[in-house]
Design a protein around this motif. Structure first.
Motif, mmCIF file in Angstrom:
data_model
loop_
_atom_site.group_PDB
_atom_site.id
_atom_site.type_symbol
_atom_site.label_atom_id
_atom_site.label_comp_id
_atom_site.label_asym_id
_atom_site.label_seq_id
_atom_site.Cartn_x
_atom_site.Cartn_y
_atom_site.Cartn_z
ATOM 1 N N SER B 24 -25.143 -12.010 -37.772
ATOM 2 C CA SER B 24 -24.985 -10.560 -37.623
ATOM 3 C C SER B 24 -24.553 -9.925 -38.930
ATOM 4 C CB SER B 24 -23.944 -10.242 -36.551
ATOM 5 O OG SER B 24 -24.301 -10.834 -35.335
ATOM 6 N N LEU B 27 -27.212 -9.754 -41.451
ATOM 7 C CA LEU B 27 -28.100 -8.640 -41.123
ATOM 8 C C LEU B 27 -27.484 -7.312 -41.556
ATOM 9 C CD1 LEU B 27 -29.375 -9.639 -37.568
ATOM 10 C CD2 LEU B 27 -30.668 -9.606 -39.688
ATOM 11 N N VAL B 28 -26.195 -7.154 -41.264
ATOM 12 C CA VAL B 28 -25.526 -5.896 -41.604
ATOM 13 C C VAL B 28 -25.620 -5.636 -43.099
ATOM 14 C CG1 VAL B 28 -23.293 -4.749 -41.784
ATOM 15 C CG2 VAL B 28 -23.926 -5.888 -39.672
ATOM 16 N N TYR B 31 -29.592 -5.424 -44.485
ATOM 17 C CA TYR B 31 -30.628 -4.500 -44.024
ATOM 18 C C TYR B 31 -30.109 -3.118 -43.682
ATOM 19 C CZ TYR B 31 -33.279 -8.727 -43.948
ATOM 20 O OH TYR B 31 -33.884 -9.871 -44.324
ATOM 21 N N ASN B 32 -28.901 -2.796 -44.068
ATOM 22 C CA ASN B 32 -28.443 -1.461 -43.738
ATOM 23 C C ASN B 32 -28.377 -0.534 -44.946
ATOM 24 O OD1 ASN B 32 -28.015 -1.140 -40.892
ATOM 25 N ND2 ASN B 32 -26.600 -2.836 -41.106
ATOM 26 N N GLN B 35 -33.130 -0.351 -46.768
ATOM 27 C CA GLN B 35 -33.878 -0.811 -45.616
ATOM 28 C C GLN B 35 -35.063 -1.636 -46.072
ATOM 29 O OE1 GLN B 35 -34.641 2.376 -42.969
ATOM 30 N NE2 GLN B 35 -32.490 2.533 -42.477
ATOM 31 N N VAL B 39 -38.794 -6.672 -42.716
ATOM 32 C CA VAL B 39 -38.182 -6.971 -41.439
ATOM 33 C C VAL B 39 -38.323 -5.799 -40.487
ATOM 34 C CG1 VAL B 39 -35.981 -7.434 -40.309
ATOM 35 C CG2 VAL B 39 -36.572 -8.592 -42.437
ATOM 36 N N TYR B 40 -38.377 -4.620 -41.074
ATOM 37 C CA TYR B 40 -38.306 -3.457 -40.225
ATOM 38 C C TYR B 40 -39.611 -3.074 -39.560
ATOM 39 C CZ TYR B 40 -33.677 -1.647 -40.075
ATOM 40 O OH TYR B 40 -32.371 -1.466 -39.776
ATOM 41 N N TRP B 42 -41.959 -4.385 -37.643
ATOM 42 C CA TRP B 42 -42.218 -4.572 -36.209
ATOM 43 C C TRP B 42 -41.142 -3.924 -35.349
ATOM 44 C CZ3 TRP B 42 -38.636 -7.157 -33.301
ATOM 45 C CH2 TRP B 42 -37.711 -7.945 -33.992
ATOM 46 N N SER B 43 -39.889 -4.068 -35.792
ATOM 47 C CA SER B 43 -38.821 -3.517 -34.961
ATOM 48 C C SER B 43 -38.863 -1.990 -34.968
ATOM 49 C CB SER B 43 -37.472 -4.011 -35.451
ATOM 50 O OG SER B 43 -37.224 -3.544 -36.746
ATOM 51 N N GLU B 44 -39.179 -1.427 -36.128
ATOM 52 C CA GLU B 44 -39.286 0.021 -36.228
ATOM 53 C C GLU B 44 -40.371 0.540 -35.303
ATOM 54 O OE1 GLU B 44 -37.782 2.348 -39.530
ATOM 55 O OE2 GLU B 44 -36.754 1.657 -37.752
ATOM 56 N N ALA B 46 -41.618 -0.834 -32.600
ATOM 57 C CA ALA B 46 -41.226 -0.934 -31.200
ATOM 58 C C ALA B 46 -40.238 0.169 -30.851
ATOM 59 C CB ALA B 46 -40.609 -2.303 -30.935
ATOM 60 N N ALA B 47 -39.210 0.302 -31.684
ATOM 61 C CA ALA B 47 -38.200 1.319 -31.425
ATOM 62 C C ALA B 47 -38.817 2.705 -31.494
ATOM 63 C CB ALA B 47 -37.072 1.201 -32.449
ATOM 64 N N VAL B 50 -40.849 3.555 -28.322
ATOM 65 C CA VAL B 50 -39.982 3.852 -27.177
ATOM 66 C C VAL B 50 -39.303 5.203 -27.356
ATOM 67 C CG1 VAL B 50 -37.902 3.154 -25.962
ATOM 68 C CG2 VAL B 50 -39.595 1.456 -26.592
ATOM 69 N N ASN B 51 -38.789 5.422 -28.560
ATOM 70 C CA ASN B 51 -38.089 6.684 -28.812
ATOM 71 C C ASN B 51 -39.021 7.880 -28.688
ATOM 72 O OD1 ASN B 51 -35.508 5.777 -29.156
ATOM 73 N ND2 ASN B 51 -35.796 5.328 -31.327
#
Lengths: 166, 276
Positions: B24, B27-28, B31-32, B35, B39-40, B42-44, B46-47, B50-51
């Motif tokens: 964790s 990751l913090v 990737y914070n 950016q 890594v982002y 696929w997750s971006e 998906a998010a 949904v958003n």
């Protein structure tokens, strides 16, 4: 039981990222109700399941709120503390198999101290990791306390809502 | 070896905790701040889907508010339209100069059209005869020279920009009042030419040229520009210099028309001398 927890997992993540993440009172107070999942896991949950599911929970919230690792770290810390908190505040009596921590089962006082400690741990890790500097120590502390109060209010509300449903 | 295994098995909870917490934190901290796109992606996505799905629904709940904001914005924009302040906005400003008993009046005007790329450039402003603008009045912006009015209609005026072959400004060096003429010879809209600099006069790059006040168009002391570089021409009686105009002609928004209230008196005097 497992299915119920998976559904709860999904619902809480969606509630958190779609609604609660956009709730902010005065720039200080954000509720993090998704920790309810960890609070509500059955007593008999294997400890590795506890940690892994907490990690996945935090990670799922992170993906949707663009804070990779932040909620995961806080959730894992909270899940790690859970067994110790339970053994610390319990009086030695065994819990009903398959039951989860609740006001109905363990009483208001027990549940409140259980929830307060764990939520405070979670929020402290979350907010201080987010800021990551000591110059804003006290304003962050204020955020931790106020947000914890907000979260706890929602946790208790959820408790009472589920009691009435039964 | 077996003991080690037993040790891990016994304390796996702690090790698992440390492992997950470490992951964790990595990751913090990775990737914070910046950016990482890899890594982002696929997750971006998906998010994001949904958003945006949720946003499509939640938008309907705020339609009333959105409407209000939009109407306010339309009203604000409409009040900025040129049409909205033709007649109402005739602000005039007086400068009473007691030293010289002279009186200038300034009318603020908005530039409607402007060119800098042609050889002869004109500016159209939204003030005309109705607001007191007349031909041969100077136009400035702040303390910098823009041009002079050459044509006036009821509500508009044509201004001959300094960037025009017919434009000739009577200027002078600020440091010693040496009179010169300033012209624009085409090319870049930022540079002009200073003519008729006497041979004996020492030019330094950076010298400031201001209006002389010899014409009735501009008051004395309006900035024209600064000397950029110069050429000594041995065959001619005068040297020439390149001048960097103080005015950025390409970004004119509002300008001021200068009205010399004593212009008639000055002209009458001039004519009376000439007729004799």
């Amino acid at each position: 039981m497992t299915l119920k927890n998976i559904i709860r997992f999904v619902l809480l993540v969606l509630l958190q990222v779609l609604i609660l993440n956009h709730v902010s009172l005065g720039g200080y107070v954000n509720p993090y109700l998704y920790v309810l999942f960890i609070l509500w896991l059955p007593f008999s949950t294997e400890r590795w399941v506890l940690l892994i599911s907490a990690f996945l929970l935090g990670f799922a919230v992170d993906i949707f709120s663009n804070t990779l690792g932040l909620n995961a770290a806080a959730s894992v810390a909270m899940a790690f503390a859970r067994p110790f908190v339970i053994s610390m505040i319990s009086t030695g009596a065994d819990f009903e198999p398959g039951s989860r921590p609740s006001i109905k089962g363990q009483g208001m006082r027990w549940f409140l101290s259980y929830a307060v400690i764990l939520v405070l741990i979670h929020h402290t890790v979350l907010f201080y990791l987010e800021i990551f500097r000591f110059s804003e120590f006290f304003s962050t502390l204020l955020r931790v306390v106020l947000s914890a109060i907000f979260t706890l209010g929602l946790v208790l509300l959820s408790e009472y809502l589920t009691i009435r449903k039964k | 070896m077996r003991n080690l295994y037993l040790f891990f098995r016994k304390h796996y909870f702690y090790f698992l905790f440390l492992l997950l917490e470490t992951v964790s934190l990595i990751l913090v901290f990775n990737y914070n701040d910046f950016q990482n796109a890899a890594v982002y992606t696929w997750s971006e996505q998906a998010a994001g889907s949904v958003n945006s799905m949720f946003r499509n629904i939640s938008e309907y709940f705020s339609l009333r508010n959105t409407n209000r904001v939009l109407t306010e914005e339309i009203a604000q924009l409409q009040s900025r339209m040129p049409e909205a302040f033709y007649k109402a906005d005739t602000n005039t400003f007086f400068l009473r100069d007691t030293m010289y008993k002279s009186e200038y009046r300034y009318i603020a005007a908005r530039v409607i059209s402007n060119t800098t790329a042609k050889r002869n450039n004109f500016i159209m402003i939204n003030k005309g005869r109705m607001h007191g603008v007349q031909s041969h009045m100077g136009v400035i912006i702040g303390n910098r020279l823009v041009g002079q009015v050459v044509g006036v209609s009821r509500n508009f005026s044509w201004v001959m920009s300094l960037l025009n072959k017919d434009s000739r400004i009577s200027g002078k060096f600020r440091k010693n009042n040496q009179l010169v003429n300033v012209e624009w010879t085409g090319g870049s809209y930022r540079y002009g030419t200073v003519r008729e600099i006497p041979k004996h006069f020492e030019i330094v790059p950076g010298d400031t040229i201001i209006t002389s006040g010899n014409s009735e168009i501009f008051p004395e002391g309006i900035l024209v520009g600064t000397i950029e570089d110069f050429t000594i021409s041995p065959d001619e009686n005068f040297n020439t210099a390149r001048i960097l105009f103080s005015t950025d002609f390409n970004s004119l928004g509002y300008v001021e028309v200068v009205i010399d209230l004593m212009r008639k008196e000055k002209e009458d005097l001039k004519n009376s001398v000439q007729t004799k």
